[in-house]
Design a protein around this motif. Structure first.
Motif, PDB file in Angstrom:
ATOM      1  N   ALA A 247       0.824  -1.207   0.000  1.00  0.00           N
ATOM      2  CA  ALA A 247       0.000   0.000   0.000  1.00  0.00           C
ATOM      3  C   ALA A 247       0.860   1.259   0.000  1.00  0.00           C
ATOM      4  CB  ALA A 247      -0.926  -0.004   1.217  1.00  0.00           C
ATOM      5  N   ILE A 248       1.976   1.219   0.710  1.00  0.00           N
ATOM      6  CA  ILE A 248       2.882   2.375   0.737  1.00  0.00           C
ATOM      7  C   ILE A 248       3.545   2.574  -0.623  1.00  0.00           C
ATOM      8  CG2 ILE A 248       4.970   3.313   1.784  1.00  0.00           C
ATOM      9  CD1 ILE A 248       4.169   1.631   4.314  1.00  0.00           C
ATOM     10  N   ALA A 249       3.921   1.469  -1.256  1.00  0.00           N
ATOM     11  CA  ALA A 249       4.629   1.551  -2.536  1.00  0.00           C
ATOM     12  C   ALA A 249       3.720   1.956  -3.689  1.00  0.00           C
ATOM     13  CB  ALA A 249       5.284   0.208  -2.844  1.00  0.00           C
ATOM     14  N   LYS A 250       2.442   1.605  -3.617  1.00  0.00           N
ATOM     15  CA  LYS A 250       1.536   1.756  -4.758  1.00  0.00           C
ATOM     16  C   LYS A 250       1.475   3.167  -5.329  1.00  0.00           C
ATOM     17  CE  LYS A 250      -3.149   0.654  -6.320  1.00  0.00           C
ATOM     18  NZ  LYS A 250      -4.454   0.045  -5.938  1.00  0.00           N
ATOM     19  N   PRO A 251       1.308   4.230  -4.521  1.00  0.00           N
ATOM     20  CA  PRO A 251       1.158   5.561  -5.107  1.00  0.00           C
ATOM     21  C   PRO A 251       2.468   6.249  -5.496  1.00  0.00           C
ATOM     22  CG  PRO A 251       0.880   5.696  -2.744  1.00  0.00           C
ATOM     23  CD  PRO A 251       1.082   4.241  -3.071  1.00  0.00           C
ATOM     24  N   ILE A 252       3.602   5.616  -5.222  1.00  0.00           N
ATOM     25  CA  ILE A 252       4.890   6.252  -5.518  1.00  0.00           C
ATOM     26  C   ILE A 252       5.130   6.228  -7.021  1.00  0.00           C
ATOM     27  CG2 ILE A 252       7.389   6.078  -5.182  1.00  0.00           C
ATOM     28  CD1 ILE A 252       6.827   4.952  -2.414  1.00  0.00           C
ATOM     29  N   GLY A 253       5.593   7.349  -7.555  1.00  0.00           N
ATOM     30  CA  GLY A 253       5.772   7.511  -8.996  1.00  0.00           C
ATOM     31  C   GLY A 253       6.751   6.519  -9.600  1.00  0.00           C
ATOM     32  N   TRP A 254       6.564   6.272 -10.889  1.00  0.00           N
ATOM     33  CA  TRP A 254       7.400   5.302 -11.611  1.00  0.00           C
ATOM     34  C   TRP A 254       8.859   5.725 -11.664  1.00  0.00           C
ATOM     35  CZ3 TRP A 254      10.196   7.218 -15.632  1.00  0.00           C
ATOM     36  CH2 TRP A 254       9.758   8.445 -16.168  1.00  0.00           C
TER      37      TRP A 254
END
Length: 376
Positions: A247-254
């Motif tokens: 969940a923490i990693a999901k919204p982090i930009g590519w």
């Protein structure tokens, strides 16, 4: 008695001269302005506190690790802060104890280490950060990580890597699915920190069961799958932590590189379920870190918190924040009203105090010729 040369400073301490001093202030301001847009309000704790008060909240430092002096007023020992996070925790637990939660605070200022290390020979460092007090939820972690990334990007930093860790994972496993006694736990923790598979196997079968955690280190998606496999063999013991990391990693930009080191403990001694280090391309060592921890309340209970700290000195040394201002030379007899308008438009004006003053020697790029700025 040996005379100390007037320009000599103690080991690990140095002056910031123009334009680096201005770059440092500009970089800190960009970070603070960025976190302020997310509702973080600035606090300014003092440089020194009573030693007892500070060490009580510095879970990762001992009194002998602090630079201490005797206060001539109270005759009590003072300690110069080696970290500002503990001070923000004190403010939250005392002066702002009645403030609504979650409480968002930011800070910036110098910290002083008793000793330097090989990667960072400086003992005085700038620390800039933000703390979210009253929760250590996954939602709080998502906010903290993304605000830290945005703050660095606002300062022009690219090639960012976020390395996740689970600081108390070994302790949780040792009292659950992979039991260890206290002595074994400490030995396993140290061996995993060193990523020494051979030494881990030598500790016995119970310690060798932790081997998959070494393998679950590296690029985030591959590492998290190995962590999932370990969890599956132990009845889903790590499922909630894995879900939190995803969940923490999901919204982090590519454009942000994510890695995982589930057993990293160095520097995360006072943090609990979640921690992260921040790296940037071209820099040796981390430029920031953060995670979840607990604040000690006055009644002895603990309050959950989440935060991050950035250490921008390597960025400043590399030229970040060092954009040269437009410097305008004002000759003798210039129009003060026009000069004021130029400053309002962003110019830095350098007024001549004598006919012999040379604008170019004073690093000016332009000079005021009547109403106009003329380039040299």
């Amino acid at each position: 008695m040996t005379t100390i040369p007037p320009g000599l400073l103690p080991e690990g301490l140095s002056d910031r001269l123009p334009p680096q001093a201005e770059a440092s202030a500009r970089l800190a301001r960009r970070v603070l302005d960025t976190v302020a847009t997310h509702g973080y309000e600035r606090v300014m704790p003092p440089l020194a506190e009573f030693e007892d008060t500070l060490t009580q909240r510095l879970k990762s430092a001992r009194a002998q690790d602090l630079l201490r002096v005797v206060d001539p007023v109270s005759q009590r020992s003072l300690a110069l802060r080696p970290d500002m996070t503990a001070q923000v925790g004190r403010i939250a637990a005392t002066r702002l104890a009645a403030a609504p939660r979650p409480l968002r605070l930011s800070y910036a200022g110098p910290v002083l280490k008793l000793r330097a290390n090989q990667l960072r020979p400086e003992r005085e460092r700038m620390q800039v950060g933000a703390e979210l007090i009253g929760t250590d939820s996954v939602a709080a972690a998502v906010e903290i990580v993304n605000v830290a990334i945005e703050a660095l990007q606002s300062a022009g930093v690219t090639g960012i890597t976020i390395d996740f860790t689970l600081p108390d994972l070994i302790d949780a496993l040792a009292v659950g699915p992979l039991p260890l006694d206290a002595a074994q736990t400490e030995a396993v923790r140290a061996t995993l920190d060193a990523k020494d598979a051979g030494a881990l196997a030598a500790l016995g079968a119970s310690a060798a069961a932790y081997q998959p955690l070494i393998e679950a280190t590296g690029p985030f998606h591959a590492a998290i799958e190995k962590l999932e496999a370990l969890s599956a063999t132990h009845g889903g013991a790590l499922d909630s932590r894995i879900a939190g990391l995803r969940a923490i990693a999901k919204p982090i930009g590519w454009d942000i590189t994510l890695t995982l080191d589930p057993t990293e403990r160095h520097g995360f001694e006072y943090q609990n379920w979640f921690g992260f280090s921040i790296f940037a391309e071209g820099f040796t060592g981390e430029i920031g870190r953060g995670g979840s921890y607990a604040i000690l309340r006055n009644d002895g209970s603990e309050e959950a918190a989440m935060g991050f700290s950035l250490y921008p000195d390597p960025l400043i040394d590399a030229g970040f924040g060092g954009e040269a201002p437009r410097r305008l030379f004002l000759p003798i007899g210039h129009d003060p009203a026009r000069a004021a308008l130029m400053r309002a438009d962003g110019w830095h004006t350098i007024a001549a105090l004598a006919d012999a003053d040379d604008g170019q020697a004073l690093r000016c790029t332009h000079w005021l010729n009547g109403p106009n700025a003329e380039s040299y």
